[in-house]
Design an enzyme around this catalytic site. Structure first.
Site, short mmCIF file in Angstrom:
data_model
loop_
_atom_site.label_atom_id
_atom_site.label_comp_id
_atom_site.label_asym_id
_atom_site.label_seq_id
_atom_site.Cartn_x
_atom_site.Cartn_y
_atom_site.Cartn_z
N GLU A 256 0.83 -1.20 0.00
CA GLU A 256 0.00 0.00 0.00
C GLU A 256 0.87 1.26 0.00
O GLU A 256 0.44 2.31 -0.52
CB GLU A 256 -0.96 0.00 1.19
CG GLU A 256 -1.93 -1.18 1.23
CD GLU A 256 -2.76 -1.35 -0.04
OE1 GLU A 256 -2.98 -0.35 -0.76
OE2 GLU A 256 -3.18 -2.48 -0.32
N GLU A 285 -0.64 -0.63 -9.74
CA GLU A 285 -0.17 -1.90 -9.19
C GLU A 285 1.31 -2.14 -9.48
O GLU A 285 2.00 -2.82 -8.72
CB GLU A 285 -1.01 -3.07 -9.71
CG GLU A 285 -2.46 -3.07 -9.22
CD GLU A 285 -2.57 -3.15 -7.70
OE1 GLU A 285 -1.66 -3.67 -7.05
OE2 GLU A 285 -3.60 -2.68 -7.18
#
Length: 490
Positions: A256, A285
């Site tokens: 994250e 991502e």
């Protein structure tokens, strides 16, 4: 005021309101009282109506028609505003509002069903979510492939056919590597706990800082399923803890952190505009996966992290940094996607891609989803699913209506493979620096080559510009082969 100036001013207000909606969602998944869920659903539905009205406002169409961009930045802003406008015009406001309401309620129902391992308690709600997703997909597709229409919302320009072809190119190499690893006769250590929660959170904050996350513009909280939220000056991340296992907390946080640093690294001039956030979920991502894997699971970082973990938790049952490096890269056919090793991870994504594509196309119904999941998991991983929380209930994405999102994880891995190969070429000092806990040389290169541009360039062009080569799956496969052949003496 020119048409372009009016368009951008209006869009900035729309983006500011969207950030408020995002903050409501963050609050719901972190600190909101459980009993507030029905009211929160209505609040989110009401705000979604306001946002939909702004995104489809006829004045936006008029400004777009009259706007005359003066440079590449203005052209990119107009391209993204037009894309959002065209998508908003296809989806009825009542449908958009109902999706917001139902998915807000669904998140809490899913969390309780997951905790209780009770699929039946969640299936009626999931059926509602899928019906709404199908309706949205049909509206957006306008006669085309419905799954592609949802995928395009997360990865503009991408199609299910292109994703399927990419997966077909990856699967043989991944399966072959897995077979050789599991047949090597080597096994890696497993860390021994328990792991104090407060110590986990202190260490995970230290890791986030090491990778460049700015806590003056962010925060770290706990959630059932870790996620990141926000953009610009308010970018928040979440993690989770377990007394029996430390890597889930550490690597959820580093993952994250990659998302958060991307948002924090975007040129401040793009704040609250379409350029002021990540260009696609695949690129997003790529940042979270390269932070988590190529950097965070490297031998260099393992030495530093091992020392910090010993200070926090004792010897953990492993004999030194090399054993710790093996433990953090242990290959096994586990149930949980977010805890999967790099060899198995993309196989988890392929399973989800095929199932959700069938769901949206109507080839699979919600009532049959658990059985389909369990059958596919046994075929792909050789292990029977033992309980729903380890199977169909493990991910939050479908409960909150994120269909078409899962493939972007593997696309992100492919992008990360390309970026890491270029980073190794361009920044030889990344490894000795990371061995001291300093990710700056690596993350600085990523900020310069990728993050600062936000949505300025389309995803494939951005990666090609950053690396000097077209996007290909081969760098990822080369990276995995090199790393795990060394670890397992293949």
């Amino acid at each position: 005021m020119t048409a372009y100036d009016a368009l951008l001013a209006f869009t900035r207000d729309t983006h500011a309101l969207a950030e408020v909606l995002g903050r409501l969602s963050w609050d719901q998944e972190t600190v909101m009282p459980r009993g507030a869920a029905p009211q929160r659903a209505e609040e989110m539905a009401a705000l979604e109506k306001v946002l939909h009205g702004r995104r489809s406002d006829p004045r936006v169409g008029e400004w777009l028609a009259a706007a005359e961009p003066s440079d590449d930045v203005a052209r990119a802003q107009i391209r993204l505003i037009r894309r959002a406008y065209d998508r908003a015009m296809k989806v009825p406001v009542d449908l958009a509002s109902e999706i917001a309401r139902v998915t807000s309620l669904s998140q809490g129902i899913w969390a309780e069903a997951r905790a209780a391992d009770d699929v039946a308690a969640f299936l009626p709600t999931l059926a509602q979510v899928v019906d709404l997703a199908r309706a949205e997909a049909a509206a957006l597709a306008d006669g085309g492939d419905p799954y592609d229409a949802l995928l395009d919302g997360h990865e503009p320009g991408m199609s299910g056919a292109a994703i399927a072809a990419l997966f077909d190119s990856l699967r043989p190499g991944l399966v072959d590597l897995r077979q050789r690893i599991l047949g090597s006769g080597r096994d890696m250590a497993i860390l021994q706990g328990p792991f104090d929660e407060a110590a986990q959170l202190r260490l995970t904050t230290e890791c986030a800082r090491a990778f460049g996350y700015d806590l003056d513009r962010g925060r770290i909280d706990k959630a059932v399923h870790p996620f990141s939220s926000g953009s610009g000056l308010d970018v928040r991340i979440t993690t989770r803890t377990s007394p029996d296992e430390i890597f889930g907390c550490l690597y959820s946080t580093i993952h994250e952190t990659g998302h958060g640093c991307y948002e924090q690294g975007i040129d401040r001039a793009y704040l609250l505009t379409p350029l002021g956030t990540g260009v696609s979920m695949g690129v997003h991502e790529s940042q979270s996966r390269i932070y988590e894997n190529q950097l965070g699971r490297s031998r260099a970082f393992a030495g530093w992290l091992h020392g910090r973990c010993v200070e926090a938790f004792g010897d953990m049952g492993v004999a030194g940094a090399d054993a710790f490096y093996g433990a953090m890269n242990r290959v096994e056919a586990g149930y949980i996607r977010t805890e999967a090793d790099e060899v198995h991870y993309n196989l988890h994504i392929m399973l989800r891609f095929d199932l959700e594509r069938a769901l949206i196309r109507g080839a699979l119904e919600v009532a049959d989803l658990e059985a389909a999941w369990n059958d596919r998991f046994k075929a792909d991983f050789g292990v029977a699913v033992d309980r729903p929380s380890n199977g169909v209930l493990q991910d939050v994405h479908w409960p909150v209506g994120l269909f078409g999102y899962f493939p972007t994880y593997t696309l992100g891995n492919v992008y990360a493979g390309c970026l890491f190969e270029a980073l190794q070429r361009d920044v030889p000092e990344w490894e000795p620096a990371l061995a001291t806990g300093d990710a700056g040389p690596a993350t600085g290169w990523l900020r310069e080559r990728v993050q600062q541009y936000g949505g300025l360039y389309e995803a494939p062009a951005l990666i090609a510009q950053a690396t000097g080569a077209a996007v290909s799956a081969q760098p990822l496969l080369r990276y995995l082969e090199t790393k795990f052949a060394d670890l397992y003496d293949l």
